[in-house]
Design an enzyme around this catalytic site. Structure first.
Site, PDB file in Angstrom:
ATOM      1  N   LYS A  75       0.836  -1.196   0.000  1.00 29.28           N
ATOM      2  CA  LYS A  75       0.000   0.000   0.000  1.00 29.28           C
ATOM      3  C   LYS A  75       0.873   1.249   0.000  1.00 29.28           C
ATOM      4  CE  LYS A  75      -3.919  -1.826   2.661  1.00 29.28           C
ATOM      5  NZ  LYS A  75      -4.949  -1.622   1.633  1.00 29.28           N
ATOM      6  N   ARG A 122     -10.365 -11.469   1.853  1.00 31.59           N
ATOM      7  CA  ARG A 122     -11.189 -12.536   1.289  1.00 31.59           C
ATOM      8  C   ARG A 122     -10.468 -13.877   1.335  1.00 31.59           C
ATOM      9  NH1 ARG A 122     -11.690  -9.041  -4.129  1.00 31.59           N
ATOM     10  NH2 ARG A 122     -11.667  -7.437  -2.505  1.00 31.59           N
TER      11      ARG A 122
HETATM   12  N1  BES Z   1      -8.164  -3.752   4.404  1.00 31.32           N
HETATM   13  C1  BES Z   1      -8.287  -3.346   3.061  1.00 31.32           C
HETATM   14  C2  BES Z   1      -9.574  -2.568   2.789  1.00 31.32           C
HETATM   15  C3  BES Z   1      -9.631  -1.149   3.293  1.00 31.32           C
HETATM   16  C4  BES Z   1      -9.015  -0.126   2.594  1.00 31.32           C
HETATM   17  C5  BES Z   1     -10.363  -0.834   4.406  1.00 31.32           C
HETATM   18  C6  BES Z   1      -9.106   1.177   3.043  1.00 31.32           C
HETATM   19  C7  BES Z   1     -10.475   0.474   4.840  1.00 31.32           C
HETATM   20  C8  BES Z   1      -9.839   1.473   4.169  1.00 31.32           C
HETATM   21  C9  BES Z   1      -8.287  -4.558   2.142  1.00 31.32           C
HETATM   22  O1  BES Z   1      -7.504  -5.612   2.547  1.00 31.32           O
HETATM   23  C10 BES Z   1      -7.764  -4.101   0.827  1.00 31.32           C
HETATM   24  O2  BES Z   1      -6.625  -3.746   0.768  1.00 31.32           O
HETATM   25  N2  BES Z   1      -8.602  -4.131  -0.196  1.00 31.32           N
HETATM   26  C11 BES Z   1      -8.243  -3.706  -1.501  1.00 31.32           C
HETATM   27  C12 BES Z   1      -8.862  -4.654  -2.484  1.00 31.32           C
HETATM   28  C13 BES Z   1      -8.388  -4.459  -3.899  1.00 31.32           C
HETATM   29  C14 BES Z   1      -6.934  -4.838  -4.007  1.00 31.32           C
HETATM   30  C15 BES Z   1      -9.234  -5.314  -4.805  1.00 31.32           C
HETATM   31  C16 BES Z   1      -8.762  -2.284  -1.729  1.00 31.32           C
HETATM   32  O3  BES Z   1      -9.873  -1.975  -1.261  1.00 31.32           O
HETATM   33  O4  BES Z   1      -8.039  -1.491  -2.304  1.00 31.32           O
HETATM   34 MN    MN Z   2      -5.510  -5.409   1.897  1.00 29.68          MN
END
Ligand code: BES
Ligand code: MN
Ligand code: ZN
Length: 505
Positions: free
Chosen positions: A283, A357
């Site tokens: 990230k 997931r």
């Molecule tokens: N934990 C995150 C989701 C999240 C992001 C929650 C920002 C709260 C604030 C999750 O694991 C994630 O990184 N999801 C990705 C999925 C994508 C790669 C399909 C996302 O939401 O960017």
């Molecule tokens: Mn994630």
């Protein structure tokens, strides 16, 4: 802090603070009118002078009001009388509880609970009042130094009474207070686990908290599956996420079995990702600290179980929390890697940041195979897309069984912890086609489309045999830098309703 429900005359309350409402355009509520009469028109003259106009969220504290036995009288703005609704009622409760803390009052009697809100009763009124009071009293200072903690002054308030109009309303009010207190305690547990930083709140720490919960309640039993157990069960997806971390993953199982022996349990599954750096698909740094909150789904399982144990609900509920970190490392799962889940389906991990997931699918399969649930509900901070869609107001709900979905939506509406439904139409499923495996972990075409639904659709591939619902709490589980404890209120209210419905039948 102790709560009481009473039915008495406001001018006769011997308390440090009496709380009454005022409508916009300077109209006194009936209870404020009684104080006005007792004080020879003091409240009316304060309003006339323009110190309080009844605007929502405003408060004014008056001292030594004649004709009363209270040290202070707090006036609380309610907005226009004809606009009085759940939102303005909650706003008034929050404003009064907050202002009360700023006074030196050790006890208070609030008459805001007399207000009549459309379609709501005194059980609801008192419940909201206690929930909101507890929410304003919550503090997280576990991580401050000893000196700072000493200086932080705790609230002086010891006794808070909510008044209801008639003696016959007392049982309703008391049941509302009792349910609210259990929900608030569960919510506070969820907040505290979530607010703890990732270096303290690790998967092992959560496992230890589950053992503590079993010990504290005496009505929950805890089991923890270790890495070797996961290997034996074939949980390749969960293990893949954990492979980049030095902290061993845990699959935490908490059983609260106090219903009939032949009653199938309701199984709650919560994402317990104690820190999500994204893995190899790392990230960006901005606000990455907030990814310590990626275990809020798991925290809500802890909070919900604690609440139903406090309420001694006679039902069978199982909580499952798959817990891991998601970090980049030489051993970490890589984009393109293919893993085999416990269900037997192979998954192409195209983005290691879509890890929630992956840990959930194995936990859901474990739930299905071990418990044959009556209903299975998962909670997860799953997608940033859900935050874009619904903000921090509503959790995203997806379900393959409409009565379950409706019951969850209704419970959320009732308690003030709302969810909003998103569809799981089969067309979305086509977007998870992988070139090489049974399923991809992200959308393979139109990657930015319907992200929250794609997350739900992925999980749906593993829950076809169950009556299942998924709550995406990415926008609701924390606000700013603080955990909210959501969706504990929604879940506990759902369980209370489900239990009540069963008894009716
Ligand atoms: N934990 C995150 C989701 C999240 C992001 C929650 C920002 C709260 C604030 C999750 O694991 C994630 O990184 N999801 C990705 C999925 C994508 C790669 C399909 C996302 O939401 O960017
Ligand atoms: Mn994630
Ligand atoms: Zn995550």
């Amino acid at each position: 802090m102790e709560y009481f429900v009473k039915s008495g005359n406001p001018e006769k309350q011997r308390v440090s603070c009496l709380i009454v409402g005022v409508f916009e355009r300077r109209t006194l509520t009936p209870m404020a009118e009684i104080i006005d009469l007792a004080s020879d028109g003091l409240l009316s003259s304060v309003l006339r002078r323009g110190d309080m106009d009844g605007k929502p969220g405003t408060t004014l504290v008056l001292h030594n009001v004649p004709g009363t036995l209270a040290d202070r009288v707090m006036l609380v703005g309610l907005g226009r009388e004809r606009n009085l609704d759940e939102a303005s009622y909650r706003k008034a409760l929050a404003a009064s509880s907050k202002a009360l803390q700023a006074t030196g009052a050790i006890d208070a009697a609030s008459y805001l609970t007399h207000l009549s809100i459309k379609n709501r009763d005194y059980q609801w009124n008192v419940k909201q009042a206690v929930l909101i009071s507890q929410d304003t009293l919550y503090r997280f200072d576990a991580c401050r130094g000893a000196k700072a903690r000493e200086e932080l002054s705790p609230s002086k308030l010891e006794r808070y009474t909510f008044d209801v109009p008639r003696r016959s309303d007392l049982p309703a009010g008391e049941s509302g207070a009792k349910e609210a207190l259990a929900i608030a305690h569960g919510t506070a547990l969820a907040k505290t686990l979530a607010n703890l930083p990732g270096n303290i709140c690790t998967p092992a720490y959560l496992a230890e908290q589950a053992r503590q919960l079993a010990e504290n309640t005496g009505s929950i039993t805890t089991r923890v599956l270790e890495q070797a157990d996961m290997q034996a069960l074939g949980m390749g997806a969960l293990l893949a996420v954990a492979s980049g971390s030095r902290q061993p993953p845990k699959l935490i199982i908490m059983e609260y079995l106090h219903g009939a022996a032949d009653e199938k349990p309701i199984v709650l599954v919560g994402k317990g990702l104690t820190f999500d750096a994204g893995g190899i698909s790392i990230k960006p740094s901005a606000a990455m600290d907030e990814m310590k909150f990626d275990m809020c789904g798991g925290a809500s399982v802890f909070g919900t179980l604690q609440a139903i144990a406090e309420l001694k609900l006679p039902m069978n509920v199982v909580g499952i929390v798959p817990s891991s970190e998601n970090l980049p490392d030489g051993q970490a799962v890589k984009p393109g890697d293919i893993v085999t889940s416990m269900s037997g389906q192979t998954i192409e991990v195209l983005n290691t940041d879509a890890e929630g997931r992956l840990i959930l699918c194995d936990a859901l399969t474990y739930a299905e195979q071990t418990y044959d649930p009556a209903y299975c509900i998962d909670m997860a901070t799953l997608t940033g897309a859900c935050v874009v869609a619904l903000g921090s107001i509503a959790s995203g709900l997806m379900s393959n069984h409409s009565p379950l979905g409706r019951a969850l939506l209704a419970a959320g509406e009732q308690i003030g912890d709302r969810a909003w439904e998103l569809p799981l139409w089969p067309e979305f499923d086509e977007n998870l086609k992988s070139e090489f495996a049974d399923i991809a972990n992200i959308a393979t075409k139109g990657a930015r489309e319907a992200g929250a639904i794609i997350g739900g659709t992925f999980l749906h591939r593993f829950t076809k045999k169950m009556k299942w619902a998924h709550l995406d709490i990415a926008g609701t589980a924390w606000q700013g830098k603080r955990a909210s404890g959501r969706p504990v209120p929604l879940l506990v209210q759902y369980l209370i309703n489900t239990q009540a419905r069963r008894t009716d039948e």
